[in-house]
Design an enzyme around this catalytic site. Structure first.
Site, mmCIF file in Angstrom:
data_model
loop_
_atom_site.group_PDB
_atom_site.id
_atom_site.type_symbol
_atom_site.label_atom_id
_atom_site.label_comp_id
_atom_site.label_asym_id
_atom_site.label_seq_id
_atom_site.Cartn_x
_atom_site.Cartn_y
_atom_site.Cartn_z
ATOM 1 N N HIS A 123 0.815 -1.215 0.000
ATOM 2 C CA HIS A 123 0.000 0.000 0.000
ATOM 3 C C HIS A 123 0.849 1.266 0.000
ATOM 4 O O HIS A 123 0.422 2.302 -0.518
ATOM 5 C CB HIS A 123 -0.939 0.015 1.212
ATOM 6 C CG HIS A 123 -1.972 -1.061 1.180
ATOM 7 N ND1 HIS A 123 -2.713 -1.418 2.283
ATOM 8 C CD2 HIS A 123 -2.405 -1.872 0.175
ATOM 9 C CE1 HIS A 123 -3.542 -2.392 1.976
ATOM 10 N NE2 HIS A 123 -3.372 -2.691 0.697
ATOM 11 N N HIS A 144 -1.443 -8.070 4.636
ATOM 12 C CA HIS A 144 -0.037 -7.680 4.458
ATOM 13 C C HIS A 144 0.106 -6.352 3.711
ATOM 14 O O HIS A 144 1.061 -6.157 2.955
ATOM 15 C CB HIS A 144 0.753 -8.777 3.735
ATOM 16 C CG HIS A 144 0.570 -10.132 4.337
ATOM 17 N ND1 HIS A 144 1.105 -10.484 5.565
ATOM 18 C CD2 HIS A 144 -0.127 -11.225 3.912
ATOM 19 C CE1 HIS A 144 0.766 -11.720 5.856
ATOM 20 N NE2 HIS A 144 0.014 -12.193 4.877
ATOM 21 N N CYS A 145 -0.833 -5.439 3.938
ATOM 22 C CA CYS A 145 -0.816 -4.139 3.250
ATOM 23 C C CYS A 145 -0.742 -4.332 1.735
ATOM 24 O O CYS A 145 -0.033 -3.608 1.028
ATOM 25 C CB CYS A 145 0.325 -3.262 3.740
ATOM 26 S SG CYS A 145 0.151 -2.731 5.448
ATOM 27 N N ALA A 146 -1.470 -5.328 1.245
ATOM 28 C CA ALA A 146 -1.476 -5.630 -0.187
ATOM 29 C C ALA A 146 -2.869 -6.110 -0.587
ATOM 30 O O ALA A 146 -3.033 -7.203 -1.138
ATOM 31 C CB ALA A 146 -0.419 -6.665 -0.529
#
EC number: 2.8.1.7
Length: 406
Positions: A124, A363-365
């Site tokens: 992100h 996972h910030c994805a």
């Protein structure tokens, strides 16, 4: 120097502790790596005996602290083979470094109708700042799609570039899939179209040597805390000619040449004009110790050890029933997986009961999760202090969870 994982582990105090009555197996270094005593001691020593505000101080402590800080800038420049230490800006981490580029270089160089290219595998931190910039100026965000094996559809990249492309912002290594992108050919293609290139190196610099001159990238950014250093400190590399042209994005002390209420403010030269306010000097000292520690182990030695460990882990995980792995066979650092239809949080909680620390979630994805049509994944990450025995414990733990949950 021969690499010894036992000697390395002895330098990390936390690795001797227990979790739930079992030895800790820390497989979450991609989120944040543990710190060796050399880093902890260097930062503590600075606060005990050498702390002072840096820059402009005439007294001994201030002068010494300033020298130590600038020596870390020099060490970091050697670590990534920058041409000059003055191409490096101290930032809080990768996220701030990318935001600095978006708000300084981006605001000055991206206009309505222009476009920026990213990929579907980005963290992100390498998506949201560009979305915000595009929204501000009326630019377009273009995306390199994924293949099912976790590599990029590179054949689509030439079709995404045009005369309005201003930037390619790409991860060096995926924080979820472990995919190492072929930066050399991507950077060459971008430059052929007149675009600049930013590389998110947060998941790369701890695994093998990085040479920004050989890559010829325009920006390279990484965090200290994933490199066995402190939190709250990172490095942004910018080619000198670009950096000198960029305006500051934060104002305050240390980044000015003159301030006048009637005539306005002039800036000091780069990189210091991007370091407003009192810096995280203790964190910088700790980062210097981390760079020294990793360099002493030898990045080529680390790379060889970790790759052997990764190959072993992937082969052993084949014995776990109903295990889905995400990402290519050739990967760096991380193994993302799901076990059957069980939620990643449940699997991660069971592993924690066995003393095994893994990361669970998106996972910030989130765009990557959407591509694989899953709400979350488990992620085990391998660092230079992990062992074959810890991999065996992970495999045994997953087999046990499968027997318990079906």
């Amino acid at each position: 120097m021969t690499f010894s994982v036992d000697k390395v582990r002895a330098d990390f105090p936390v690795l001797s502790r227990e979790v739930n009555g079992l030895p800790l197996a820390y497989l979450d270094s991609a989120a944040s790596a543990q710190k060796p005593s050399q880093v902890i001691d260097a930062e503590a020593e600075f606060y005990r005996h050498g702390y002072a505000a840096v820059h402009r101080g005439i007294h001994t402590l201030s002068a010494q602290a300033t020298e130590k800080m600038e020596n870390v800038r020099k060490r970091a420049s050697l670590f990534i083979n920058a041409r000059s230490a003055e191409e490096l800006v101290f930032v809080r981490g990768t996220t701030e470094g990318i935001n600095l580029v978006a708000n300084s270089w981006g605001n000055s160089n991206v206009r309505a109708g222009d476009n920026i290219i990213i990929s579907q595998m980005e963290h992100h931190a390498n998506i949201v700042p560009w979305q915000m910039l595009c929204a501000r100026v009326g630019a377009e965000l273009r995306v390199i799609p994924l293949n099912p094996d976790g590599t990029l559809q590179l054949e689509t990249l030439p079709t995404l570039f045009d005369e309005k492309t201003r930037l390619l912002a790409i991860t060096h290594v995926s924080n979820v899939l472990g995919t190492e992108n072929p930066l050399a050919e991507m950077i060459t293609l971008a430059h052929q179209h007149g675009a600049k290139v930013l590389v998110d190196g947060a998941q790369a610099v701890m695994h093998h040597p990085v040479d920004v001159q050989a890559l010829d990238c325009d920006f390279y950014v990484f965090s200290g805390h994933k490199l066995y250093g402190p939190t709250g400190i990172g490095i942004l590399y910018v080619k000198e000619a670009l950096l000198q042209e960029m305006p500051p994005w934060e104002g305050g002390g240390s980044m000015i040449a003159t301030v006048s209420l009637s005539e306005g403010t002039t800036w000091t030269k780069a990189p210091w004009r991007f370091e407003a306010g009192t810096p995280n000097t203790g964190g910088i000292i700790g980062l210097g110790a981390a760079l020294e520690y990793v360099s002493a182990q030898g990045l080529n030695n680390i790379a060889e050890y970790e790759q052997n460990l990764m190959h072993y882990a992937l082969s052993q995980l084949e014995s776990v029933p109903d295990l889905t792995l995400y990402g290519p066979q050739n990967r760096l650092g991380v193994i993302a997986f799901n076990l059957g239809k069980h939620h990643a949080y449940d699997v991660g909680s069971f592993l924690d009961n066995y003393g095994i620390a893994v990361r669970t979630g998106h996972h910030c994805a989130m765009p990557l999760m959407a591509y694989y049509n899953v709400p979350a994944m488990c992620r085990a990450s391998l660092a230079m202090y992990n062992t074959h025995e810890e991999v065996d414990r992970l495999v045994t733990g997953l087999q046990r969870i499968h027997r318990l949950l079906g």
